[in-house]
Design a protein around this motif. Structure first.
Motif, PDB file in Angstrom:
ATOM      1  N   ASP A  11       0.800  -1.232   0.000  1.00 10.39           N
ATOM      2  CA  ASP A  11       0.000   0.000   0.000  1.00 10.39           C
ATOM      3  C   ASP A  11       0.828   1.277   0.000  1.00 10.39           C
ATOM      4  N   ASP A 188      -0.867   4.680   7.117  1.00  4.91           N
ATOM      5  CA  ASP A 188      -1.828   3.628   7.462  1.00  4.91           C
ATOM      6  C   ASP A 188      -3.254   4.186   7.400  1.00  4.91           C
ATOM      7  N   ARG A 189      -3.427   5.396   7.930  1.00  6.05           N
ATOM      8  CA  ARG A 189      -4.748   6.021   7.910  1.00  6.05           C
ATOM      9  C   ARG A 189      -5.184   6.313   6.471  1.00  6.05           C
ATOM     10  N   ARG A 192      -6.506   3.312   4.506  1.00  5.39           N
ATOM     11  CA  ARG A 192      -7.874   2.873   4.794  1.00  5.39           C
ATOM     12  C   ARG A 192      -8.906   3.716   4.054  1.00  5.39           C
ATOM     13  N   GLN A 193      -8.459   4.746   3.387  1.00  3.29           N
ATOM     14  CA  GLN A 193      -9.378   5.619   2.661  1.00  3.29           C
ATOM     15  C   GLN A 193      -9.460   5.206   1.186  1.00  3.29           C
ATOM     16  N   SER A 194     -10.387   5.795   0.490  1.00  2.12           N
ATOM     17  CA  SER A 194     -10.572   5.481  -0.919  1.00  2.12           C
ATOM     18  C   SER A 194      -9.427   6.056  -1.746  1.00  2.12           C
ATOM     19  N   ARG A 231     -18.433   1.323   1.140  1.00  2.00           N
ATOM     20  CA  ARG A 231     -17.928   2.017   2.326  1.00  2.00           C
ATOM     21  C   ARG A 231     -19.073   2.625   3.128  1.00  2.00           C
TER      22      ARG A 231
END
Length: 239
Positions: A11, A188-189, A192-194, A231
């Motif tokens: 990622d 990391d944050r 987790r988003q689009s 989501r």
């Protein structure tokens, strides 16, 4: 021998400037390698963590090479083209800065979307003292990051910004002893988003001027994605 270390995770990309004996000074080889890395990220967009090995982020451009550059080199925008390319990478970029980020090193940090720093971080642009100007993005990035008054103090007055001042002026997100851990936590944050929402948001925020119609078009694209539906469904079901 490579001047940049690259690690690709599922990622994110982690890019480390790797000339610690030279305070990670930016030379022609590093510029070439960073262009290659940009090409890789453009083909396979992921967020980027950019940092420097050792005690410093990047102490500036390599003065030995800089001294030999000519008018034609300046007109070619050697460093500026690279930093503009980094600024335009599709997904967010985070600079994890410790020690010196001076001259071209500062301009490289300015080209990233977000900066996190250790207490040892120092940002500055001493180029006029060497008979040149900060011409790789500082003149148009720094005023938008910290305001034109403080930017002039740096670019004209030779003021360096320590970590505390950089935080106060909004140049950095936070000061922390473990800048890499903080940068990874931020990524990391983001992970987790689009990805498409992040990409369109970055494109629009970076676009000059007012563009409400572009916001509408981007939102229309996002409204039609399966990712948005899933989501929002997950959010509602958890609630």
């Amino acid at each position: 021998m490579s001047s940049v270390a690259v690690a690709e995770l599922p990622d994110r990309f982690i890019v480390t400037l790797d000339r610690p004996a030279q305070r990670n000074a930016i030379d022609a080889q590093m510029i070439s390698e960073l262009h290659d890395i940009c090409a890789t990220i453009e083909r396979n967009p992921k967020p980027l963590l950019l940092t420097g090995r050792g005690d410093h982020f990047a102490g500036g451009a390599d003065i030995n090479q800089l001294r030999a550059r000519t008018r034609d080199d300046a007109l070619a925008g050697i460093n500026r083209n690279l930093f503009d390319r980094i600024a335009k990478l599709p997904l967010p970029t985070v600079a994890a800065v410790n020690g010196y980020a001076l001259g071209g090193g500062a301009e490289l940090a300015y080209a990233c979307d977000i900066r996190i720093a250790t207490p040892t971080a120092v940002f500055g642009n001493p180029e006029p003292g060497l008979g040149i100007m900060a011409a790789a993005g500082a003149s148009y990035r720094l005023p938008s990051l910290i305001g034109i008054s403080v930017a002039k103090q740096v670019l004209l007055g030779g003021r360096n910004l320590d970590a505390g001042t950089a935080l106060q002026t909004g140049l950095i997100l936070e000061i922390t002893e473990d800048h890499l851990a903080a940068a990874h936590k931020l990524l990391d944050r983001m992970a987790r988003q689009s990805p498409l929402a992040l990409r369109l948001t970055k494109t629009i925020v970076n676009a000059p001027g007012s563009h409400p119609w572009a916001d509408d078009i981007a939102q229309a694209v996002l409204f039609e994605t399966e990712d948005k539906y899933q989501r929002m469904t997950a959010f509602l079901e958890k609630r």
